[in-house]
Design a protein around this motif. Structure first.
Motif, PDB file in Angstrom:
ATOM      1  N   GLN A  28       0.805  -1.229   0.000  1.00 47.40           N
ATOM      2  CA  GLN A  28       0.000   0.000   0.000  1.00 47.40           C
ATOM      3  C   GLN A  28       0.837   1.277   0.000  1.00 47.40           C
ATOM      4  O   GLN A  28       0.342   2.348  -0.352  1.00 47.40           O
ATOM      5  CB  GLN A  28      -0.960   0.004   1.195  1.00 47.40           C
ATOM      6  CG  GLN A  28      -2.231  -0.781   0.912  1.00 47.40           C
ATOM      7  CD  GLN A  28      -3.079  -1.009   2.144  1.00 47.40           C
ATOM      8  OE1 GLN A  28      -2.675  -0.699   3.252  1.00 47.40           O
ATOM      9  NE2 GLN A  28      -4.266  -1.560   1.937  1.00 47.40           N
ATOM     10  N   SER A  29       2.092   1.157   0.437  1.00 48.37           N
ATOM     11  CA  SER A  29       2.924   2.372   0.498  1.00 48.37           C
ATOM     12  C   SER A  29       3.721   2.585  -0.791  1.00 48.37           C
ATOM     13  O   SER A  29       4.516   3.518  -0.873  1.00 48.37           O
ATOM     14  CB  SER A  29       3.881   2.273   1.697  1.00 48.37           C
ATOM     15  OG  SER A  29       4.699   1.139   1.551  1.00 48.37           O
ATOM     16  N   ARG A  30       3.519   1.730  -1.790  1.00 47.51           N
ATOM     17  CA  ARG A  30       4.216   1.923  -3.066  1.00 47.51           C
ATOM     18  C   ARG A  30       3.762   3.244  -3.712  1.00 47.51           C
ATOM     19  O   ARG A  30       2.670   3.746  -3.407  1.00 47.51           O
ATOM     20  CB  ARG A  30       3.921   0.740  -4.003  1.00 47.51           C
ATOM     21  CG  ARG A  30       4.701  -0.505  -3.625  1.00 47.51           C
ATOM     22  CD  ARG A  30       4.398  -1.667  -4.559  1.00 47.51           C
ATOM     23  NE  ARG A  30       5.256  -2.811  -4.274  1.00 47.51           N
ATOM     24  CZ  ARG A  30       5.171  -3.986  -4.892  1.00 47.51           C
ATOM     25  NH1 ARG A  30       4.270  -4.186  -5.831  1.00 47.51           N
ATOM     26  NH2 ARG A  30       5.990  -4.970  -4.576  1.00 47.51           N
ATOM     27  N   PRO A  31       4.576   3.782  -4.624  1.00 46.17           N
ATOM     28  CA  PRO A  31       4.288   5.133  -5.153  1.00 46.17           C
ATOM     29  C   PRO A  31       2.891   5.312  -5.759  1.00 46.17           C
ATOM     30  O   PRO A  31       2.278   6.355  -5.575  1.00 46.17           O
ATOM     31  CB  PRO A  31       5.368   5.310  -6.222  1.00 46.17           C
ATOM     32  CG  PRO A  31       6.485   4.431  -5.798  1.00 46.17           C
ATOM     33  CD  PRO A  31       5.854   3.254  -5.137  1.00 46.17           C
ATOM     34  N   ILE A  32       2.362   4.304  -6.446  1.00 48.76           N
ATOM     35  CA  ILE A  32       1.043   4.488  -7.073  1.00 48.76           C
ATOM     36  C   ILE A  32      -0.095   4.382  -6.048  1.00 48.76           C
ATOM     37  O   ILE A  32      -0.919   5.303  -5.957  1.00 48.76           O
ATOM     38  CB  ILE A  32       0.832   3.500  -8.245  1.00 48.76           C
ATOM     39  CG1 ILE A  32       1.894   3.734  -9.330  1.00 48.76           C
ATOM     40  CG2 ILE A  32      -0.564   3.681  -8.848  1.00 48.76           C
ATOM     41  CD1 ILE A  32       1.825   2.746 -10.482  1.00 48.76           C
ATOM     42  N   PRO A  33      -0.136   3.289  -5.237  1.00 50.37           N
ATOM     43  CA  PRO A  33      -1.227   3.220  -4.254  1.00 50.37           C
ATOM     44  C   PRO A  33      -1.217   4.397  -3.263  1.00 50.37           C
ATOM     45  O   PRO A  33      -2.268   4.819  -2.803  1.00 50.37           O
ATOM     46  CB  PRO A  33      -0.956   1.902  -3.513  1.00 50.37           C
ATOM     47  CG  PRO A  33      -0.079   1.127  -4.386  1.00 50.37           C
ATOM     48  CD  PRO A  33       0.699   2.088  -5.209  1.00 50.37           C
ATOM     49  N   SER A  34      -0.026   4.928  -2.946  1.00 54.80           N
ATOM     50  CA  SER A  34       0.035   6.035  -1.980  1.00 54.80           C
ATOM     51  C   SER A  34      -0.316   7.363  -2.646  1.00 54.80           C
ATOM     52  O   SER A  34      -0.386   8.399  -1.983  1.00 54.80           O
ATOM     53  CB  SER A  34       1.431   6.106  -1.353  1.00 54.80           C
ATOM     54  OG  SER A  34       2.401   6.377  -2.339  1.00 54.80           O
ATOM     55  N   GLY A  35      -0.532   7.359  -3.951  1.00 55.30           N
ATOM     56  CA  GLY A  35      -0.980   8.563  -4.644  1.00 55.30           C
ATOM     57  C   GLY A  35       0.137   9.511  -5.048  1.00 55.30           C
ATOM     58  O   GLY A  35      -0.135  10.609  -5.523  1.00 55.30           O
ATOM     59  N   LYS A  36       1.389   9.107  -4.870  1.00 50.61           N
ATOM     60  CA  LYS A  36       2.500  10.012  -5.197  1.00 50.61           C
ATOM     61  C   LYS A  36       2.791  10.055  -6.698  1.00 50.61           C
ATOM     62  O   LYS A  36       3.208  11.075  -7.225  1.00 50.61           O
ATOM     63  CB  LYS A  36       3.761   9.583  -4.441  1.00 50.61           C
ATOM     64  CG  LYS A  36       3.665   9.877  -2.953  1.00 50.61           C
ATOM     65  CD  LYS A  36       4.883   9.376  -2.217  1.00 50.61           C
ATOM     66  CE  LYS A  36       4.813   9.750  -0.745  1.00 50.61           C
ATOM     67  NZ  LYS A  36       5.853   9.090   0.035  1.00 50.61           N
ATOM     68  N   VAL A  37       2.601   8.923  -7.351  1.00 47.83           N
ATOM     69  CA  VAL A  37       2.851   8.848  -8.791  1.00 47.83           C
ATOM     70  C   VAL A  37       1.582   8.302  -9.448  1.00 47.83           C
ATOM     71  O   VAL A  37       0.969   7.358  -8.930  1.00 47.83           O
ATOM     72  CB  VAL A  37       4.050   7.910  -9.093  1.00 47.83           C
ATOM     73  CG1 VAL A  37       4.245   7.757 -10.588  1.00 47.83           C
ATOM     74  CG2 VAL A  37       5.325   8.425  -8.444  1.00 47.83           C
TER      75      VAL A  37
END
Lengths: 313, 51
Positions: A85-94
């Motif tokens: 969940q903390s990966r860049p896409i799920p966390s909304g960063k990318v």
């Protein structure tokens, strides 16, 4: 000129440089770099150090590109699993579009640059590896068969073959057996982990062997693959890149690995819960050292050759 | 005239641009180096294969 266009609502989720780097799965990349480096170093043909450095870099970038495409495709299930969940896409960063663009551009870039810096065979092998990991594994088989780990392992096993191709421009029994070593190692490595971690793959709809066929069948699979792995490891020692040092390491480690797999196989979940998965944890830890030491022994053999000590004479 | 202090977002974007800039500089240097090695190998074939 005014600064009216500046959006004062600070979006704390806007990506930093490191978030784009995280898309390339740096931890996976480190294994890719190490095994590709060994494949290149043990090859019988010398390569200029700068060409070798550039080739390893482009192989790493290609591996990273496939990681970014994997994260793009799997963004839906990454949102469901705690581990991801903390990966860049799920966390909304990318955004998903950014990950796709980065993955596609770096894929073409890395293959083209590797073909130019080293040779076309190496570039073609890297292209096939990316295709295999992204299309065959991620898009097609990962969510369809519990043998997904086996298929994914094949993609991770290509780097030493590519490293070998950088030096020699071709494929040989040595590079195929290096591929087979990582390929046969991956299933027992991941399934040992799956036996003592409560993954949430089932919630995300990814078939894992422990869920689809049960934990008893998983234990049997681990033992089966360990025997195949031992055969491959010993066979690799009999080729031109093996030697006495490698063989000693391989015999000792494979005896330990088969013993560990046997211990995991012959007990049930109650016994495993009772001692907090001691045997499963032990096998997983051993598997980490196993791969590193096998490739390390191959490096030693190659390093000793100029002094007339490595290899089979 | 006093400038406003940089917003946190500006710093983050600067870091991103700096990172990309360094990657591009490194890439140019690498391609230059590869070119030198490849061209040298044409005139000195033994130079490409490091012993």
């Amino acid at each position: 000129m005014s600064d009216a266009s500046f959006d004062t609502s600070c979006d704390t989720r806007e990506a930093e440089f490191g978030d784009y780097f995280a898309l390339l799965k740096p931890r996976v990349m480190s294994l890719v770099v190490f095994t590709a480096l060994v494949g290149l170093a043990v090859a019988p043909v010398g390569v200029h150090p700068l060409i070798a450095f550039a080739s390893i870099l482009f192989i790493a970038v290609g591996g990273g590109a496939s990681g970014a495409l994997n994260m793009w495709w799997d963004a839906d299930i990454d949102r469901l699993m705690k581990r991801t969940q903390s990966r860049p896409i799920p966390s909304g960063k990318v955004s998903e579009g950014e990950a796709l663009a980065l993955g596609v551009i770096l894929s073409f870039f890395s293959c083209l640059m590797l073909a130019l810096a080293a040779n076309i065979m190496a570039g073609a092998l890297l292209a096939f590896t990316i295709f295999f990991y992204v299309v065959i594994y991620t898009m097609w088989l990962k969510r369809w068969t519990p043998q997904n780990i086996v298929i994914g392992g094949a993609a991770g096993a290509f780097p030493p073959m590519i490293g070998w191709a950088v030096a020699t421009g071709g494929v040989s029994i040595e590079s195929v057996l290096m591929f087979a070593l990582t390929f046969a190692w991956t299933p027992p490595h991941f399934w040992a982990l799956a036996l003592f971690t409560k993954g949430d793959y089932a919630n995300a709809g990814v078939p894992m062997l422990t869920v689809t066929h049960g934990r008893k069948a998983t234990r049997a699979h681990i033992l089966g693959y360990s025997l195949v792995l031992a055969f491959v490891a010993i066979a690799l020692g009999m080729t031109s890149i093996g030697g006495p040092t490698y063989m000693v390491v391989a015999v000792v480690l494979n005896a330990m690995f088969i013993k560990g797999a046997w211990d995991v196989f012959r007990r049930n979940d109650d016994a495993s819960e009772a001692d907090k998965h001691k045997a499963e944890r032990g096998l997983f830890k051993l598997s980490l050292a196993y791969l590193f030491l096998h490739y390390g022994a191959l490096l030693i053999e190659a390093g000793l050759k100029p002094y007339g000590l490595g290899g089979w004479g | 005239m006093a400038f406003k202090p940089d917003h946190e977002l500006h710093k983050r974007r600067f870091g991103r641009n700096l990172g990309l800039g360094l990657v591009l500089i490194g890439f140019v240097a690498l391609v230059y180096g590869i070119t030198v090695v490849k061209v040298s190998a044409i005139y000195h074939p033994a130079a490409e294969a490091a012993e």
